[in-house]
Design an enzyme around this catalytic site. Sequence first.
Site, PDB file in Angstrom:
ATOM      1  N   ARG A  46     -50.021 -30.048 -38.541  1.00  0.00           N
ATOM      2  CA  ARG A  46     -49.060 -30.946 -38.846  1.00  0.00           C
ATOM      3  C   ARG A  46     -48.799 -31.634 -37.721  1.00  0.00           C
ATOM      4  O   ARG A  46     -47.977 -31.423 -36.799  1.00  0.00           O
ATOM      5  CB  ARG A  46     -47.619 -30.436 -39.342  1.00  0.00           C
ATOM      6  CG  ARG A  46     -47.809 -29.305 -40.185  1.00  0.00           C
ATOM      7  CD  ARG A  46     -46.528 -28.674 -40.261  1.00  0.00           C
ATOM      8  NE  ARG A  46     -46.493 -27.261 -40.954  1.00  0.00           N
ATOM      9  CZ  ARG A  46     -45.593 -26.539 -41.642  1.00  0.00           C
ATOM     10  NH1 ARG A  46     -44.263 -26.740 -41.464  1.00  0.00           N
ATOM     11  NH2 ARG A  46     -45.784 -25.377 -42.043  1.00  0.00           N
ATOM     12  N   ASP A  51     -47.112 -34.528 -35.523  1.00  0.00           N
ATOM     13  CA  ASP A  51     -45.796 -35.435 -35.627  1.00  0.00           C
ATOM     14  C   ASP A  51     -46.184 -36.757 -35.920  1.00  0.00           C
ATOM     15  O   ASP A  51     -47.171 -37.629 -35.646  1.00  0.00           O
ATOM     16  CB  ASP A  51     -45.239 -35.279 -34.221  1.00  0.00           C
ATOM     17  CG  ASP A  51     -44.344 -34.163 -34.013  1.00  0.00           C
ATOM     18  OD1 ASP A  51     -44.056 -33.475 -35.192  1.00  0.00           O
ATOM     19  OD2 ASP A  51     -43.703 -33.788 -33.153  1.00  0.00           O
ATOM     20  N   ARG A 111     -46.563 -31.985 -25.894  1.00  0.00           N
ATOM     21  CA  ARG A 111     -45.818 -33.243 -25.165  1.00  0.00           C
ATOM     22  C   ARG A 111     -45.009 -32.729 -24.030  1.00  0.00           C
ATOM     23  O   ARG A 111     -44.709 -33.659 -23.305  1.00  0.00           O
ATOM     24  CB  ARG A 111     -45.202 -33.871 -26.365  1.00  0.00           C
ATOM     25  CG  ARG A 111     -46.371 -34.682 -27.488  1.00  0.00           C
ATOM     26  CD  ARG A 111     -45.522 -35.191 -28.628  1.00  0.00           C
ATOM     27  NE  ARG A 111     -44.312 -35.888 -28.468  1.00  0.00           N
ATOM     28  CZ  ARG A 111     -43.349 -36.339 -29.199  1.00  0.00           C
ATOM     29  NH1 ARG A 111     -43.584 -35.987 -30.595  1.00  0.00           N
ATOM     30  NH2 ARG A 111     -42.546 -37.076 -29.072  1.00  0.00           N
TER      31      ARG A 111
END
Lengths: 264, 264
Positions: A49, A51, A196
């Site tokens: 999944r 973002d 990130r």
Amino acid sequence: MRIKLTVAYDGTNYHGYQSQVNGTAVQDVLEKALEELFGEPVRTMGASRTDAGVHALGNVAVFDRETRIAPSKIAFALNARLPGDIRIMDSCRVTDDFHPRFQSTVKTYEYRMRNCRFPNPLTRSIETHVYYPLDAEKMNEAAKRIIGEHDFASFAASGFSSNTTVRTIYDAGVRREGDCVIFSVTGNGFLYNMVRILSGTLIEIGTGKYPPEKMTAILEARDRSAAGPTALAKGLVLKEIRYPDYHPEDAFPESSAGEAVGEK
Amino acid sequence: MRIKLTVAYDGTNYHGYQSQVNGTAVQDVLEKALEELFGEPVRTMGASRTDAGVHALGNVAVFDRETRIAPSKIAFALNARLPGDIRIMDSCRVTDDFHPRFQSTVKTYEYRMRNCRFPNPLTRSIETHVYYPLDAEKMNEAAKRIIGEHDFASFAASGFSSNTTVRTIYDAGVRREGDCVIFSVTGNGFLYNMVRILSGTLIEIGTGKYPPEKMTAILEARDRSAAGPTALAKGLVLKEIRYPDYHPEDAFPESSAGEAVGEK
């Protein structure tokens, strides 16, 4: 039979990969194309999944369907029904017990930073602009410090819960290509926002706010507040997911054979 | 005083660089930003009218305006007022006799071909997808044949009129970078659609339709119908325009000094 798709997308206009209540996800558009192709709803299971705003070149999805279309041709049939920001790069048959998430995986991500005075308008949606000069060698030195098995609790979004925050990183490095600085990382799994937050931390090291050794101290702190900020989604690309213990080409050699034409 | 801007843009959503009756051109948006900045209309002169869908990293525009903003800061002020698909990469002062078109110029273009089964969704707006395998070495061999002073009448869009169809190509070559094949060409001027027709011809040579030597025969034919098709606009980027006989940094050393911060 079960079909495995390699899914690439520009995540700019999607609310992430996985279907959700609000907004259109990549999965919604993919399932709509599958429904158009097969004439009835088809459910898919995705591997990762990503973002909102994150891109992929090698996400993986599977679906079950009896069809007379050759597995390798399904990519062509779907691409004819998909918008230009989503492409199926490959399709092949896998055994019915293949699960894109529960199988052991090796994932590679890249985070791209455009490091000059102004962003490049041609690649603005796949790069994060960093104005201050980055020392890619120091960033590389810091990146090497995360290789191995570590508790990455410092690099998980706060609120993230999982059995364990231990992951194994097989390779990590930072290189400069012209005005671009690219962080590449390969591991057996990643916590929520981990790449990130690693990227945001590396940017702080690259601008000289912290020395490269700080990376080890941040790891050892096991505390999100020790790390740098979460870098923007748009610089991140899920490059590849490998299944080292799974070899569908042994089970179905015909279905994974590439196209004779167009293949190099 | 006269200010020279280096203009980069993603041409996807524009009707070319130069203002025209129908549709929004890059120049319209640039002049709107200049008007916002200076509080009254500012006319610009552009170096190269790129076609609809063609991109640039180094087009050039000039305007005349007395201002207390330092010339090198105008790029920052304009970028704050421009959409993300247009960036001013540099601004500097030039002498009032500098004209972006009538000055002798050296222009470099690149044409990017994504050569694999499917286009890459992340770079789909700046690459032309070519499904059939391209032999980059043969394309390179053909590209070398256009170096020098030649009559390029075969590579001008039909209907194009000019005093002369003779141009000098200083360098040309084709290289492969992973799944991308890139044609790069530098010359003192280009006829209308010339780089796109050269690219379309190189694609035919790359797929084996013609041998590399055919390039010389096409040049000598001086006939548009001898060359290949005009390749799609979206693969083309105007990379750079140089003014070899003009050195504004000698006239105004202070204005062309780069920013200390963010400059490498």
